[in-house]
Write an enzyme that holds these catalytic residues in place. Structure first.
Site, mmCIF file in Angstrom:
data_model
loop_
_atom_site.group_PDB
_atom_site.id
_atom_site.type_symbol
_atom_site.label_atom_id
_atom_site.label_comp_id
_atom_site.label_asym_id
_atom_site.label_seq_id
_atom_site.Cartn_x
_atom_site.Cartn_y
_atom_site.Cartn_z
ATOM 1 N N ASP A 81 1.091 -1.282 0.021
ATOM 2 C CA ASP A 81 -0.041 -0.077 -0.047
ATOM 3 C C ASP A 81 1.082 1.215 -0.068
ATOM 4 O O ASP A 81 1.743 1.263 0.850
ATOM 5 C CB ASP A 81 -0.615 -0.086 1.194
ATOM 6 C CG ASP A 81 -2.128 1.012 1.353
ATOM 7 O OD1 ASP A 81 -2.175 1.561 0.063
ATOM 8 O OD2 ASP A 81 -2.309 1.396 2.406
ATOM 9 N N HIS A 82 0.385 2.005 -0.979
ATOM 10 C CA HIS A 82 1.228 3.507 -1.060
ATOM 11 C C HIS A 82 2.927 3.391 -0.967
ATOM 12 O O HIS A 82 3.549 3.919 -0.108
ATOM 13 C CB HIS A 82 0.934 4.406 0.273
ATOM 14 C CG HIS A 82 -0.552 4.913 -0.096
ATOM 15 N ND1 HIS A 82 -0.901 5.838 -0.855
ATOM 16 C CD2 HIS A 82 -1.538 4.400 0.912
ATOM 17 C CE1 HIS A 82 -2.450 6.076 -0.525
ATOM 18 N NE2 HIS A 82 -2.696 5.274 0.149
ATOM 19 N N HIS A 179 -7.862 10.108 3.711
ATOM 20 C CA HIS A 179 -7.411 9.098 4.488
ATOM 21 C C HIS A 179 -7.653 9.471 6.135
ATOM 22 O O HIS A 179 -8.041 10.871 6.334
ATOM 23 C CB HIS A 179 -5.837 8.597 4.720
ATOM 24 C CG HIS A 179 -5.285 8.288 3.474
ATOM 25 N ND1 HIS A 179 -4.801 8.836 2.425
ATOM 26 C CD2 HIS A 179 -5.509 6.767 3.039
ATOM 27 C CE1 HIS A 179 -4.394 7.961 1.395
ATOM 28 N NE2 HIS A 179 -5.064 6.856 1.725
ATOM 29 N N HIS A 210 -9.530 5.031 -2.445
ATOM 30 C CA HIS A 210 -8.926 5.028 -1.186
ATOM 31 C C HIS A 210 -9.675 5.773 -0.320
ATOM 32 O O HIS A 210 -10.574 6.295 -0.626
ATOM 33 C CB HIS A 210 -7.326 5.375 -1.196
ATOM 34 C CG HIS A 210 -6.185 4.736 -1.904
ATOM 35 N ND1 HIS A 210 -5.023 4.474 -1.294
ATOM 36 C CD2 HIS A 210 -6.075 4.192 -3.048
ATOM 37 C CE1 HIS A 210 -4.330 3.655 -2.067
ATOM 38 N NE2 HIS A 210 -5.018 3.693 -3.429
ATOM 39 N N ASN A 253 -10.452 0.609 -0.241
ATOM 40 C CA ASN A 253 -9.303 0.412 0.848
ATOM 41 C C ASN A 253 -9.813 0.911 1.988
ATOM 42 O O ASN A 253 -10.186 2.025 2.333
ATOM 43 C CB ASN A 253 -8.225 1.282 0.432
ATOM 44 C CG ASN A 253 -7.194 0.923 -0.777
ATOM 45 O OD1 ASN A 253 -7.691 0.144 -1.383
ATOM 46 N ND2 ASN A 253 -6.030 1.631 -0.833
#
Ligand code: G3H
Ligand code: 13P
Ligand code: ZN
Length: 315
Positions: A81-82, A179, A210, A253
């Protein structure tokens, strides 16, 4: 069984989305596998750079390999992830990950393409697939003008050029989410108009959302009642996941929601049993609660019940 996200997306595209859940430890891993088996759902395990260095990157790999043996029915992808470029190469070379995300979304359009293309070339040589990101994730505040808001979101015209030039296998798009636990200060939400335009530019191409935790208000209230301070926390309405799936979102996500389950369980447990200092009873409660959370989330994603059909497709 570990598969690539490509296998999962082929089966899901236009019908349902696959949950991509971050893990950091054994308890999350057990809850994750149990919940997906209980709901008969394929899934994606996400490992962030922070998760890789929490103890040792080999520790999480070992835990996942063990879970794969304990739950032979499970079908899942293992995804970075990322990632930055260096971490992507490390994961590609490890031979364990079936998918990596290169996040160069903070770079210029051309630099993002150049970095993504280098990672794609290295990954494809090993049959590993690549997710890239275009646009700036981050809540679009209510007071900003339409022009300002659109500047942060993924530009549908750029999306097509980006995919063609970089060769990536899926694209994370900014359509209004951010996020963490504080996504919206007012009545903002997902920009389905932008998502529909992206799908028009990239028909059949898997898109990724996301920042999709729903930050359940009952969870936040319980955390606050047990000594937490998460006032104003707000997330994405998970009743909108199916609409997003119809518009090409195949991967959604979710990390923050899992952290909230962990926080609620532990705060309440030690409030209610102040004499306890054993880590296992509360660990067991968390594994059960996390499994229930995952199973319920998979129903919202539409992925629940698709495991047997997927097993046939990839056999
Ligand atoms: O998008 C980021 C994920 O929630 C992972 O978070 O980098 O703190 O592990 P982390
Ligand atoms: P949340 O913070 O909404 O859970 O998003 C997680 C995520 O996008 C991981 O890449
Ligand atoms: Zn993310």
């Amino acid at each position: 069984m570990i598969v690539t996200t490509k296998d999962l997306f082929k089966a899901a595209y236009g019908k349902y989305a696959i949950g991509a859940y971050n893990i950091n430890n054994l308890e999350q891993t057990m809850g994750l596998f149990r919940g997906n088996i209980e709901s008969q759902s394929p899934f994606i395990i996400q490992i962030s750079k922070g998760a890789r260095s929490y103890s040792d990157k080999r520790m999480l790999e070992g835990i996942i390999r063990a879970a794969d043996e304990i739950f032979p029915q499970a079908i899942f992808a293992v995804h970075l992830d990322h990632g930055d470029e260096k971490t992507c190469y490390d994961c590609i070379e490890s031979g364990f990950y079936s998918s990596v995300m290169i996040d160069a979304s903070h770079e210029s359009f051309d630099e993002n393409i150049a970095i993504t293309k280098r990672v794609v070339d290295a990954a494809h040589a090993r049959n590993i697939v690549v997710e890239a990101e275009l646009g700036q994730l981050g809540g679009v505040e209510e007071h900003v003008s339409v022009d300002e808001a659109n500047a942060k979101l993924t530009d549908p015209r750029q999306a097509r050029e980006f995919v063609e030039r970089s060769g990536c296998d899926s694209l994370a798009c900014a359509i209004g989410t951010s996020h963490g636990a504080f996504k919206f200060s007012g009545s903002q939400g997902l920009h389905f108009d932008v998502l529909a335009d992206i799908q028009k530019q990239l028909p059949g191409f898997p898109l990724v959302m996301h920042g999709s935790s729903s930050v359940p208000q009952d969870e936040v209230a319980r955390i606050n009642a047990a000594g937490g301070n998460l006032k104003g926390a707000k997330g994405v309405d998970d009743n909108q996941f199916r609409q997003a799936a119809l518009l090409g979102v195949t991967k959604i996500n979710i990390d923050t929601d899992g952290r909230l389950v962990w926080t609620r369980v532990h705060r309440e447990y030690f409030r209610d049993f102040p004499e306890n200092f054993d880590l296992r009873p509360v660990g067991k409660v968390f594994m059960d609660e996390y499994a229930h959370f995952i199973a319920a989330k998979n129903v919202k994603l539409g992925s629940a019940g698709h495991l047997a059909e997927l097993a046939k497709l990839i056999s």
